[in-house]
Design an enzyme around this catalytic site. Structure first.
Site, PDB file in Angstrom:
ATOM      1  N   ASP A  52     -45.899  12.042 -20.503  1.00 54.67           N
ATOM      2  CA  ASP A  52     -46.230  10.756 -21.113  1.00 54.67           C
ATOM      3  C   ASP A  52     -47.626  10.881 -21.731  1.00 54.67           C
ATOM      4  OD1 ASP A  52     -47.021   8.221 -21.802  1.00 54.67           O
ATOM      5  OD2 ASP A  52     -46.223   7.257 -19.993  1.00 54.67           O
ATOM      6  N   LYS A  95     -48.798   4.008 -29.008  1.00 52.05           N
ATOM      7  CA  LYS A  95     -50.167   3.548 -29.236  1.00 52.05           C
ATOM      8  C   LYS A  95     -50.732   4.009 -30.586  1.00 52.05           C
ATOM      9  CE  LYS A  95     -51.328   2.077 -24.675  1.00 52.05           C
ATOM     10  NZ  LYS A  95     -51.016   2.579 -23.353  1.00 52.05           N
ATOM     11  N   PHE A 100     -48.865   5.143 -14.502  1.00 56.72           N
ATOM     12  CA  PHE A 100     -48.623   3.979 -15.361  1.00 56.72           C
ATOM     13  C   PHE A 100     -47.756   4.413 -16.534  1.00 56.72           C
ATOM     14  CE2 PHE A 100     -49.076   1.094 -18.860  1.00 56.72           C
ATOM     15  CZ  PHE A 100     -48.891  -0.133 -18.249  1.00 56.72           C
TER      16      PHE A 100
HETATM   17  C1  LIG Z   1     -49.839   2.052 -22.613  1.00 58.48           C
HETATM   18  C2  LIG Z   1     -49.014   3.064 -21.909  1.00 58.48           C
HETATM   19  C3  LIG Z   1     -47.608   2.927 -21.797  1.00 58.48           C
HETATM   20  C4  LIG Z   1     -46.867   1.695 -22.261  1.00 58.48           C
HETATM   21  O1  LIG Z   1     -46.989   1.434 -23.599  1.00 58.48           O
HETATM   22  P1  LIG Z   1     -46.616  -0.043 -24.164  1.00 58.48           P
HETATM   23  O2  LIG Z   1     -46.675   0.125 -25.646  1.00 58.48           O
HETATM   24  O3  LIG Z   1     -47.648  -0.975 -23.625  1.00 58.48           O
HETATM   25  O4  LIG Z   1     -45.242  -0.348 -23.664  1.00 58.48           O
HETATM   26  C5  LIG Z   1     -46.910   3.954 -21.191  1.00 58.48           C
HETATM   27  N1  LIG Z   1     -47.536   5.042 -20.707  1.00 58.48           N
HETATM   28  C6  LIG Z   1     -48.872   5.202 -20.785  1.00 58.48           C
HETATM   29  C7  LIG Z   1     -49.505   6.442 -20.243  1.00 58.48           C
HETATM   30  C8  LIG Z   1     -49.655   4.214 -21.374  1.00 58.48           C
HETATM   31  O5  LIG Z   1     -50.991   4.354 -21.413  1.00 58.48           O
END
Ligand SMILES: *Cc1c(COP(=O)(O)O)cnc(C)c1O
Length: 399
Positions: free
Chosen positions: A225, A254, A140
């Protein structure tokens, strides 16, 4: 107005791209939130780990208010007095060389993909238009067309094509598959240290070290990520620290703002970001003074108030407590720090119903995939509150 009225407005006028639990929240403080009727709940989701510092942290709020009164947005057409300090503090904390600020997590992912593609052309000699990025199954990384194009989740992709070419999908947790997938055109490997949305999937031990070595051997940029795993969530500032490695590019978002504001960033350990020249990339709001002031304080409280150590200690305690719950409905409990997944037996009929039962007991969490409940409270949670939660979780499962 009462909860059904608020819900009606959302359903009447909003796109139905979410299926939230039916609780209408109005206020938050630390690990607690209150609904419009004044009922208090423990937040075990932390806005998908965006409020690691706890709801409405007073020092971050103060930084927001002060900066909001002073200067909020200049665009990058001009410099501002917050940006350099934000860069310096973030680099010192994460031992990075360079930063590129964006807003959402998906934008940080897109930025990294652009940067490694250009790096491939400029530095590795990959022909224009031929660069490949390797990603993992069950990933994701966000919701843009390019990103959902290399998702392996049917719902995320279906109906949204055509997609961006140049991505190759391999199994997660399999370093040999990475080595076999690399070609002379491979410029980057994008991976989550722990797959959060994928169901809190922890790779086999040694995986990230192998991945690091393989990427270095083949001149492939390792992009971690850490948008969900970073900033203390797993009990270390970055999850890469558990394996003693350093990514070439690290993506954070985040909790970078403690939940006050969308702020994300690409951190660069090698000179990958150096290939970007004026005009190559940008964002109107990226690096704005309000975002920078909020983020500076969000990072400061994370470190100064011991939240990272607390995540490690309370996470171990919570995990142990969850493992004590004996129930045929629970297949496995796994986690690192305060990122915990409880996988239910398919016989249980899906995690959603259990999230609803937990909500009735004043505990808010959300299913991820069909059978997994994620427990990821703010990192300021204490032992008594975990005991309070465990009692309620046991009530729901212990029979
Ligand atoms: C939440 C998340 C994203 C995307 O972040 P947004 O601010 O919602 O675009 C990307 N990678 C990971 C691992 C995430 O948990």
């Amino acid at each position: 107005m009462d909860a059904p009225q608020y819900t009606h407005l959302e359903q009447r006028y909003g796109a139905h791209n979410y299926h939230p639990l039916d609780v209408v929240l109005k206020r938050g403080e630390g690990v607690w939130v209150w609904d419009v009727a004044g009922i208090k709940y423990l937040d075990c989701l932390s806005a998908y780990s965006a409020v690691n510092q706890g709801h409405c942290h007073p020092r971050i709020m103060q930084a927001l208010i002060e900066q909001a009164r002073t200067l909020t947005l200049t665009s990058r057409a001009f410099r501002n007095d917050q940006l350099g300090l934000f860069y310096q503090e973030l680099c010192a904390l994460t031992r990075s060389h360079k930063v590129l600020p964006m807003n959402s997590g998906a934008e940080a992912v897109e930025t990294a993909i652009k940067a490694v593609r250009k790096w491939g052309v400029v530095e590795k000699g990959v022909a224009e238009g031929k660069a490949e990025v390797i990603v993992c199954r069950n990933n994701f990384h966000g919701r843009t067309i390019t990103i959902v194009g290399f998702s392996t989740d049917g719902d995320s992709r279906k109906g949204f094509g055509p997609f961006t070419p140049g991505f190759k999908v391999i199994p997660f947790g399999d370093a040999r598959a990475l080595e076999e997938a690399i070609t002379p055109h491979t410029v980057g490997f994008l991976v989550e240290p722990i797959q959060g949305e994928g169901g809190v999937i922890i790779p086999p031990s040694g995986y990230l070290r192998d991945v690091r070595r393989i990427c270095s051997n083949h001149r492939v940029i390792l992009i971690l990520d850490e948008i969900q795993t970073g900033l203390g969530r797993t009990g270390r500032l970055l999850a890469e620290a558990h394996d003693n490695i350093e990514a070439d590019l690290t993506l954070i978002g985040k909790a970078l703002s403690g939940g006050f504001y969308p702020v994300s960033a690409v951190l660069s350990n090698r000179e990958v970001l150096g290939v970007l020249k004026p005009g190559d990339h940008g964002s109107t709001f990226g690096g704005n003074p309000l975002a920078c002031a909020v983020s500076r304080m969000a990072l400061k409280v994370l470190v100064e108030e011991g939240m990272i150590e607390n995540a490690a200690q309370m996470g171990a305690y919570f995990l142990e407590g969850l493992r004590q719950i004996r129930s045929p409905l629970i297949r496995e409990v796994r986690g690192r720090g305060l990122l915990i997944g409880m996988e239910l037996d398919p016989e249980a009929g899906g995690a959603r119903a259990y999230c609803e039962k937990l909500m009735e007991k004043r505990l808010l969490c959300k299913e991820t995939h069909r059978h997994i409940i994620r427990f990821a409270p703010p990192l300021v949670i204490d032992r008594d509150t975990i005991d309070w939660a465990l009692e309620r979780i046991a009530d729901v499962f212990d029979k």
